[in-house]
Write a protein that holds these residues in place. Structure first.
Motif, PDB file in Angstrom:
ATOM      1  N   SER A  25     -14.900 -21.927 -43.419  1.00  0.00           N
ATOM      2  CA  SER A  25     -13.534 -22.420 -43.392  1.00  0.00           C
ATOM      3  C   SER A  25     -13.437 -23.534 -42.358  1.00  0.00           C
ATOM      4  O   SER A  25     -14.276 -23.664 -41.483  1.00  0.00           O
ATOM      5  CB  SER A  25     -12.566 -21.284 -43.063  1.00  0.00           C
ATOM      6  N   VAL A  26     -12.405 -24.330 -42.478  1.00  0.00           N
ATOM      7  CA  VAL A  26     -12.213 -25.455 -41.573  1.00  0.00           C
ATOM      8  C   VAL A  26     -11.904 -24.924 -40.178  1.00  0.00           C
ATOM      9  O   VAL A  26     -10.999 -24.106 -40.001  1.00  0.00           O
ATOM     10  CB  VAL A  26     -11.079 -26.362 -42.085  1.00  0.00           C
ATOM     11  N   THR A  27     -12.655 -25.392 -39.207  1.00  0.00           N
ATOM     12  CA  THR A  27     -12.450 -24.979 -37.823  1.00  0.00           C
ATOM     13  C   THR A  27     -11.379 -25.847 -37.177  1.00  0.00           C
ATOM     14  O   THR A  27     -11.093 -26.949 -37.664  1.00  0.00           O
ATOM     15  CB  THR A  27     -13.751 -25.105 -37.011  1.00  0.00           C
ATOM     16  N   PRO A  28     -10.805 -25.408 -36.068  1.00  0.00           N
ATOM     17  CA  PRO A  28      -9.848 -26.260 -35.357  1.00  0.00           C
ATOM     18  C   PRO A  28     -10.460 -27.602 -34.958  1.00  0.00           C
ATOM     19  O   PRO A  28      -9.802 -28.638 -35.087  1.00  0.00           O
ATOM     20  CB  PRO A  28      -9.469 -25.432 -34.131  1.00  0.00           C
ATOM     21  N   ASP A  29     -11.708 -27.612 -34.498  1.00  0.00           N
ATOM     22  CA  ASP A  29     -12.348 -28.885 -34.124  1.00  0.00           C
ATOM     23  C   ASP A  29     -12.416 -29.837 -35.307  1.00  0.00           C
ATOM     24  O   ASP A  29     -12.141 -31.032 -35.175  1.00  0.00           O
ATOM     25  CB  ASP A  29     -13.761 -28.646 -33.585  1.00  0.00           C
ATOM     26  N   THR A  30     -12.788 -29.304 -36.466  1.00  0.00           N
ATOM     27  CA  THR A  30     -12.869 -30.132 -37.661  1.00  0.00           C
ATOM     28  C   THR A  30     -11.489 -30.633 -38.067  1.00  0.00           C
ATOM     29  O   THR A  30     -11.319 -31.802 -38.406  1.00  0.00           O
ATOM     30  CB  THR A  30     -13.500 -29.332 -38.822  1.00  0.00           C
ATOM     31  N   ALA A  31     -10.496 -29.773 -38.040  1.00  0.00           N
ATOM     32  CA  ALA A  31      -9.134 -30.167 -38.416  1.00  0.00           C
ATOM     33  C   ALA A  31      -8.614 -31.266 -37.497  1.00  0.00           C
ATOM     34  O   ALA A  31      -8.050 -32.255 -37.965  1.00  0.00           O
ATOM     35  CB  ALA A  31      -8.204 -28.956 -38.376  1.00  0.00           C
ATOM     36  N   PHE A  32      -8.819 -31.094 -36.184  1.00  0.00           N
ATOM     37  CA  PHE A  32      -8.365 -32.123 -35.243  1.00  0.00           C
ATOM     38  C   PHE A  32      -9.109 -33.428 -35.459  1.00  0.00           C
ATOM     39  O   PHE A  32      -8.511 -34.507 -35.425  1.00  0.00           O
ATOM     40  CB  PHE A  32      -8.523 -31.654 -33.798  1.00  0.00           C
ATOM     41  N   ALA A  33     -10.415 -33.363 -35.693  1.00  0.00           N
ATOM     42  CA  ALA A  33     -11.190 -34.581 -35.932  1.00  0.00           C
ATOM     43  C   ALA A  33     -10.726 -35.278 -37.203  1.00  0.00           C
ATOM     44  O   ALA A  33     -10.592 -36.507 -37.236  1.00  0.00           O
ATOM     45  CB  ALA A  33     -12.682 -34.247 -36.023  1.00  0.00           C
ATOM     46  N   ALA A  34     -10.463 -34.501 -38.240  1.00  0.00           N
ATOM     47  CA  ALA A  34     -10.027 -35.077 -39.508  1.00  0.00           C
ATOM     48  C   ALA A  34      -8.687 -35.787 -39.383  1.00  0.00           C
ATOM     49  O   ALA A  34      -8.473 -36.832 -39.992  1.00  0.00           O
ATOM     50  CB  ALA A  34      -9.941 -33.987 -40.579  1.00  0.00           C
ATOM     51  N   LEU A  35      -7.797 -35.235 -38.574  1.00  0.00           N
ATOM     52  CA  LEU A  35      -6.450 -35.800 -38.459  1.00  0.00           C
ATOM     53  C   LEU A  35      -6.281 -36.726 -37.262  1.00  0.00           C
ATOM     54  O   LEU A  35      -5.192 -37.259 -37.041  1.00  0.00           O
ATOM     55  CB  LEU A  35      -5.420 -34.670 -38.404  1.00  0.00           C
ATOM     56  N   ALA A  36      -7.348 -36.957 -36.509  1.00  0.00           N
ATOM     57  CA  ALA A  36      -7.269 -37.821 -35.328  1.00  0.00           C
ATOM     58  C   ALA A  36      -7.060 -39.282 -35.698  1.00  0.00           C
ATOM     59  O   ALA A  36      -6.499 -40.053 -34.928  1.00  0.00           O
ATOM     60  CB  ALA A  36      -8.536 -37.675 -34.482  1.00  0.00           C
ATOM     61  N   ASP A  37      -7.480 -39.661 -36.882  1.00  0.00           N
ATOM     62  CA  ASP A  37      -7.393 -41.050 -37.325  1.00  0.00           C
ATOM     63  C   ASP A  37      -6.194 -41.216 -38.263  1.00  0.00           C
ATOM     64  O   ASP A  37      -6.008 -40.415 -39.185  1.00  0.00           O
ATOM     65  CB  ASP A  37      -8.694 -41.404 -38.053  1.00  0.00           C
ATOM     66  N   ALA A  38      -5.402 -42.247 -38.035  1.00  0.00           N
ATOM     67  CA  ALA A  38      -4.186 -42.467 -38.830  1.00  0.00           C
ATOM     68  C   ALA A  38      -4.485 -42.647 -40.314  1.00  0.00           C
ATOM     69  O   ALA A  38      -3.766 -42.113 -41.170  1.00  0.00           O
ATOM     70  CB  ALA A  38      -3.416 -43.669 -38.296  1.00  0.00           C
TER      71      ALA A  38
END
Length: 123
Positions: A23-36
């Protein structure tokens, strides 16, 4: 600082079977959404979560959110196809088929919740 999550296993090495995606980890989720631009891509795909989306339709959506022009469209297309979708696919957030020119969002309540919070704060 890199976009790539430092530890995509979330400290659980060996707990996921090879044929099931973690499943998507918090680190992955934050990295994915860090870029506009990635946020725009993920938001567009979330709106069409039941269906696959043509890459060209996705590019048109992103361009409409940014400054639309021919050169911008080419730049956006290159960025989405060569950078953003491969990253999102690697992180398990999209199913990306470059041959067919389609992409589909993979449900992630964590990503959707973060995306909603970002959208709320952007108002």
């Amino acid at each position: 600082m890199s976009d790539v999550p430092l530890d995509s296993t979330d400290g659980r090495s060996g707990t996921d079977s090879p044929d099931t995606a973690p499943s998507v980890t918090p680190d992955t989720a934050f990295a994915a959404l860090a870029d506009a631009r990635r946020r725009t891509v993920v938001a567009a795909l979330c709106e069409h979560a039941e269906d696959t989306m043509l890459i060209e339709t996705l590019v048109d959506h992103v361009v409409s959110r940014e400054a639309p022009s021919t050169s911008t469209r080419r730049h956006v297309h290159t960025s989405i196809v060569n950078v953003e979708l491969p990253k999102l696919h690697e992180w398990g957030l999209v199913e990306y088929d470059g041959v067919q020119g389609t992409v589909r969002y993979v449900d992630s309540p964590l990503v959707e919740g973060l995306l909603a919070q970002v959208a709320e704060n952007d108002r």
